[in-house]
Design a protein around this motif. Structure first.
Motif, mmCIF file in Angstrom:
data_model
loop_
_atom_site.group_PDB
_atom_site.id
_atom_site.type_symbol
_atom_site.label_atom_id
_atom_site.label_comp_id
_atom_site.label_asym_id
_atom_site.label_seq_id
_atom_site.Cartn_x
_atom_site.Cartn_y
_atom_site.Cartn_z
ATOM 1 N N SER A 122 -8.057 8.358 2.729
ATOM 2 C CA SER A 122 -7.615 7.002 2.404
ATOM 3 C C SER A 122 -6.246 7.091 1.739
ATOM 4 N N VAL A 123 -5.313 6.264 2.186
ATOM 5 C CA VAL A 123 -3.922 6.352 1.734
ATOM 6 C C VAL A 123 -3.460 5.000 1.210
ATOM 7 N N ALA A 124 -2.706 5.029 0.120
ATOM 8 C CA ALA A 124 -2.002 3.849 -0.387
ATOM 9 C C ALA A 124 -0.521 4.192 -0.444
ATOM 10 N N VAL A 125 0.323 3.267 -0.004
ATOM 11 C CA VAL A 125 1.761 3.508 0.101
ATOM 12 C C VAL A 125 2.505 2.665 -0.925
ATOM 13 N N VAL A 126 3.514 3.273 -1.566
ATOM 14 C CA VAL A 126 4.381 2.561 -2.510
ATOM 15 C C VAL A 126 5.826 2.769 -2.077
ATOM 16 N N ASP A 127 6.569 1.678 -1.926
ATOM 17 C CA ASP A 127 7.988 1.770 -1.562
ATOM 18 C C ASP A 127 8.653 0.442 -1.895
ATOM 19 N N THR A 128 9.973 0.457 -1.995
ATOM 20 C CA THR A 128 10.708 -0.753 -2.342
ATOM 21 C C THR A 128 11.159 -1.548 -1.125
ATOM 22 N N ARG A 129 10.992 -1.041 0.068
ATOM 23 C CA ARG A 129 11.490 -1.719 1.256
ATOM 24 C C ARG A 129 10.759 -3.044 1.473
ATOM 25 N N ASP A 130 11.510 -4.088 1.846
ATOM 26 C CA ASP A 130 10.962 -5.434 1.953
ATOM 27 C C ASP A 130 9.953 -5.574 3.088
ATOM 28 N N ASP A 131 10.091 -4.770 4.142
ATOM 29 C CA ASP A 131 9.205 -4.903 5.300
ATOM 30 C C ASP A 131 8.018 -3.940 5.234
ATOM 31 N N LEU A 132 7.724 -3.439 4.029
ATOM 32 C CA LEU A 132 6.684 -2.410 3.911
ATOM 33 C C LEU A 132 5.330 -2.903 4.395
ATOM 34 N N LEU A 133 4.957 -4.135 4.052
ATOM 35 C CA LEU A 133 3.642 -4.649 4.433
ATOM 36 C C LEU A 133 3.498 -4.773 5.943
ATOM 37 N N GLU A 134 4.628 -4.893 6.643
ATOM 38 C CA GLU A 134 4.575 -5.011 8.105
ATOM 39 C C GLU A 134 4.570 -3.645 8.785
ATOM 40 N N VAL A 135 5.291 -2.681 8.239
ATOM 41 C CA VAL A 135 5.454 -1.395 8.931
ATOM 42 C C VAL A 135 4.429 -0.346 8.505
ATOM 43 N N ALA A 136 3.869 -0.470 7.309
ATOM 44 C CA ALA A 136 2.920 0.546 6.838
ATOM 45 C C ALA A 136 1.573 0.367 7.524
ATOM 46 N N GLU A 137 0.964 1.466 7.913
ATOM 47 C CA GLU A 137 -0.341 1.430 8.568
ATOM 48 C C GLU A 137 -1.473 1.585 7.551
ATOM 49 N N HIS A 138 -1.142 1.535 6.294
ATOM 50 C CA HIS A 138 -2.111 1.725 5.224
ATOM 51 C C HIS A 138 -1.945 0.608 4.198
ATOM 52 N N PRO A 139 -2.905 0.441 3.283
ATOM 53 C CA PRO A 139 -2.690 -0.488 2.172
ATOM 54 C C PRO A 139 -1.403 -0.130 1.452
ATOM 55 N N ALA A 140 -0.553 -1.126 1.204
ATOM 56 C CA ALA A 140 0.790 -0.850 0.690
ATOM 57 C C ALA A 140 1.133 -1.779 -0.460
ATOM 58 N N LEU A 141 2.029 -1.303 -1.310
ATOM 59 C CA LEU A 141 2.475 -2.056 -2.472
ATOM 60 C C LEU A 141 3.997 -1.979 -2.531
ATOM 61 N N VAL A 142 4.644 -3.128 -2.499
ATOM 62 C CA VAL A 142 6.101 -3.180 -2.577
ATOM 63 C C VAL A 142 6.506 -3.119 -4.049
ATOM 64 N N GLY A 143 7.218 -2.076 -4.419
ATOM 65 C CA GLY A 143 7.624 -1.928 -5.808
ATOM 66 C C GLY A 143 8.263 -0.576 -6.054
ATOM 67 N N ASP A 144 8.794 -0.418 -7.247
ATOM 68 C CA ASP A 144 9.466 0.814 -7.649
ATOM 69 C C ASP A 144 8.442 1.784 -8.228
ATOM 70 N N ALA A 145 8.293 2.944 -7.611
ATOM 71 C CA ALA A 145 7.287 3.914 -8.048
ATOM 72 C C ALA A 145 7.581 4.485 -9.429
ATOM 73 N N THR A 146 8.825 4.332 -9.905
ATOM 74 C CA THR A 146 9.144 4.814 -11.252
ATOM 75 C C THR A 146 8.598 3.885 -12.334
ATOM 76 N N ASP A 147 8.073 2.736 -11.940
ATOM 77 C CA ASP A 147 7.470 1.784 -12.875
ATOM 78 C C ASP A 147 5.973 2.095 -12.980
ATOM 79 N N ASP A 148 5.513 2.409 -14.174
ATOM 80 C CA ASP A 148 4.105 2.755 -14.371
ATOM 81 C C ASP A 148 3.178 1.635 -13.916
ATOM 82 N N ARG A 149 3.604 0.395 -14.076
ATOM 83 C CA ARG A 149 2.752 -0.726 -13.678
ATOM 84 C C ARG A 149 2.483 -0.718 -12.176
#
Length: 319
Positions: A122-149
């Motif tokens: 099971s994979v979760a993806v974190v990235d800042t790109r705006d189209d992440l929810l459309e291009v990721a094949e896994h549950p994804a979160l748009v945001g900066d990974a350097t932010d603990d939240r």
């Protein structure tokens, strides 16, 4: 919307305190803040009444207009739909447990995600790109990974692994440090874009540090010097339809391998797998070990075999 509802409720109670009935008070507040103004209820229009109406005009009308403009903008620009999409995605992320978080969805991150998916992870993806929810094949979160939240929203407390695949060494180091502090039991694999950052990533808490450029270069060189060996190893590790695969067996407490020689354990004779190497708990490797070697708790056996042979080996370990 909350502010608008608050103004409506407060205004209604204020008019009720001046003697209007509940419906008249609600209606009077609504017509005032909507700037319709059909007229005033009540026979005694005194100073208190006018003060309440004046306050509603000063504050309520502004809030109503702002809410209407914000709602219109959200619908026109798709922000409302995007917000609902992120809310639904967060519910999916909240259900993940024992998953692997991949930070960075570039070419390296996407290759990692595909490999993990092929192995049933099971994979979760974190990235800042705006189209992440459309291009990721896994549950994804748009945001900066350097932010603990953001890492917490991705379920890092429940995750079993973190792959830091960002293309910036400073960010990789920071995310590695954050991941280790948020979940001390996390297994962290970090990307290094240069040799100088490797010791820093290890010090930050990475269990493994990988330089994809170095690995890619070595693989390309192997295709020149030993193309058949390189093809075999590549297919054995990544092709799910290939006849043989490489896998690990961790020797745990109570394992059939603990304190028993490889020959006496029945691992080879009963399943037909080949033991290529043993990695001892101190990190050292024993390549092509002698059958008389006795693995101990914490050792890892690297075995080669067909899918059926590996399944039988896992059955022995569980038994």
């Amino acid at each position: 919307m909350v502010a608008l509802a608050t103004v409506q409720v407060v205004g209604s109670f204020a008019y009720m305190a001046l003697g209007l009935g509940p419906f008249e008070a609600f209606y009077q507040t609504l017509t005032t803040i909507s700037t319709v103004g059909f007229g005033e209820f009540g026979s005694d229009i005194d100073t208190r009444y006018r003060v309440v109406t004046s306050l509603l005009i000063m504050f309520g009308v502004g809030i109503a207009l702002y809410t209407l403009a914000a709602a219109f903008e959200a619908v026109i620009e798709g922000g409302l739909t995007e917000q609902f999409g992120r809310s639904r995605m967060q519910k999916v992320l909240d259900k993940l447990d024992g998953h692997v978080i991949v930070c960075g969805w570039g070419q390296v991150g996407q290759a990692i995600g595909q490999a993990l998916k092929a192995q049933g992870e099971s994979v979760a993806v974190v990235d800042t790109r705006d189209d992440l929810l459309e291009v990721a094949e896994h549950p994804a979160l748009v945001g900066d990974a350097t932010d603990d939240r953001i890492l917490l929203q991705a379920g890092i407390k429940r995750a079993r692994g973190l792959v830091v695949a960002l293309d910036n060494d400073s960010q990789c180091t920071y995310v590695t440090l954050s991941g280790r502090s948020l979940n001390p039991d996390l297994y962290i694999v970090a990307r290094a874009n240069g040799p100088g950052v490797v010791p820093k990533l290890r010090q930050a808490g990475a269990d493994r540090v990988v330089n994809p450029h170095q690995i890619g270069g070595a693989r390309m060189a192997a295709f020149v010097t030993q193309p058949n060996v390189a093809d075999f190893l590549g297919e054995a590790m990544h092709d799910q339809q290939f006849a043989v695969e490489l896998r690990e067996i961790v020797v745990g407490t109570g394992s059939f391998l603990d304190g028993t020689s490889i020959q006496d354990s029945g691992l080879v004779d009963a399943t037909g797998v080949t033991v290529l190497a043993i990695r001892h708990s101190d990190g050292s490797f024993n390549g092509h070990p002698d059958p008389s070697v006795r693995p101990s708790v914490g050792d890892v056996l690297i075995i080669l075999g067909t899918g059926e042979q590996l399944k039988a080996a896992r059955g022995l370990d569980r038994g």
